[in-house]
Every structure is written in C-alpha cells, then in structure tokens.
Design a protein around this motif. Structure first.
Motif, PDB file in Angstrom:
ATOM      1  N   LYS A  25      17.453   7.695  25.499  1.00 31.72           N
ATOM      2  CA  LYS A  25      17.066   6.811  27.369  1.00 31.72           C
ATOM      3  C   LYS A  25      17.398   5.868  27.584  1.00 31.72           C
ATOM      4  CE  LYS A  25      14.456   8.756  31.061  1.00 31.72           C
ATOM      5  NZ  LYS A  25      13.749   9.771  31.432  1.00 31.72           N
ATOM      6  N   GLU A  27      16.356   3.254  29.972  1.00 35.13           N
ATOM      7  CA  GLU A  27      15.862   3.470  30.913  1.00 35.13           C
ATOM      8  C   GLU A  27      16.417   2.191  31.970  1.00 35.13           C
ATOM      9  OE1 GLU A  27      13.345   4.686  31.849  1.00 35.13           O
ATOM     10  OE2 GLU A  27      13.112   6.356  29.710  1.00 35.13           O
ATOM     11  N   GLU A  49      23.650  14.296  31.920  1.00 31.27           N
ATOM     12  CA  GLU A  49      22.511  14.118  32.779  1.00 31.27           C
ATOM     13  C   GLU A  49      22.182  12.933  33.460  1.00 31.27           C
ATOM     14  OE1 GLU A  49      19.814  12.364  29.287  1.00 31.27           O
ATOM     15  OE2 GLU A  49      20.413  14.766  28.250  1.00 31.27           O
TER      16      GLU A  49
END
Length: 52
Positions: A25, A27, A49
C-alpha cells in the motif's frame, strides 16, 4: 494453427520466471510526482485499486 507452425518452425516454450503478487500500500499517493512500473502486472494491479 500458429504462424510458426505454418512455416514449419518448432516452438518450445519455457517458463523463465514466476510472478508473485506482494501487495504494498502506497500511503499519501498525492505526494509523489511519478510512479514507475517494472512489469505489466504491477501496473494492472495498481490501477485495479486506484481511481486515477
């Protein structure tokens, strides 16, 4: 019938690597100026995503 077989060319396929998906992921994506993908799969799963 493939183009190779039409020309009587024997084609041997060898798997030379496997792709393993290791999601990571990112950020605060807006703080980056660019992203480099080293494989089509990396780009594919990134955009699954993200809504860019």
């Amino acid at each position: 019938m493939t183009k190779f077989s039409k020309k009587n060319i024997l084609l041997n396929r060898y798997e030379v690597y496997q792709t393993f998906f290791l999601p990571h992921k990112i950020e605060n994506l807006s703080s980056y100026h660019g992203i480099i993908f080293f494989s089509p799969y990396g780009a594919k799963y990134f955009f699954l995503e993200k809504n860019i």
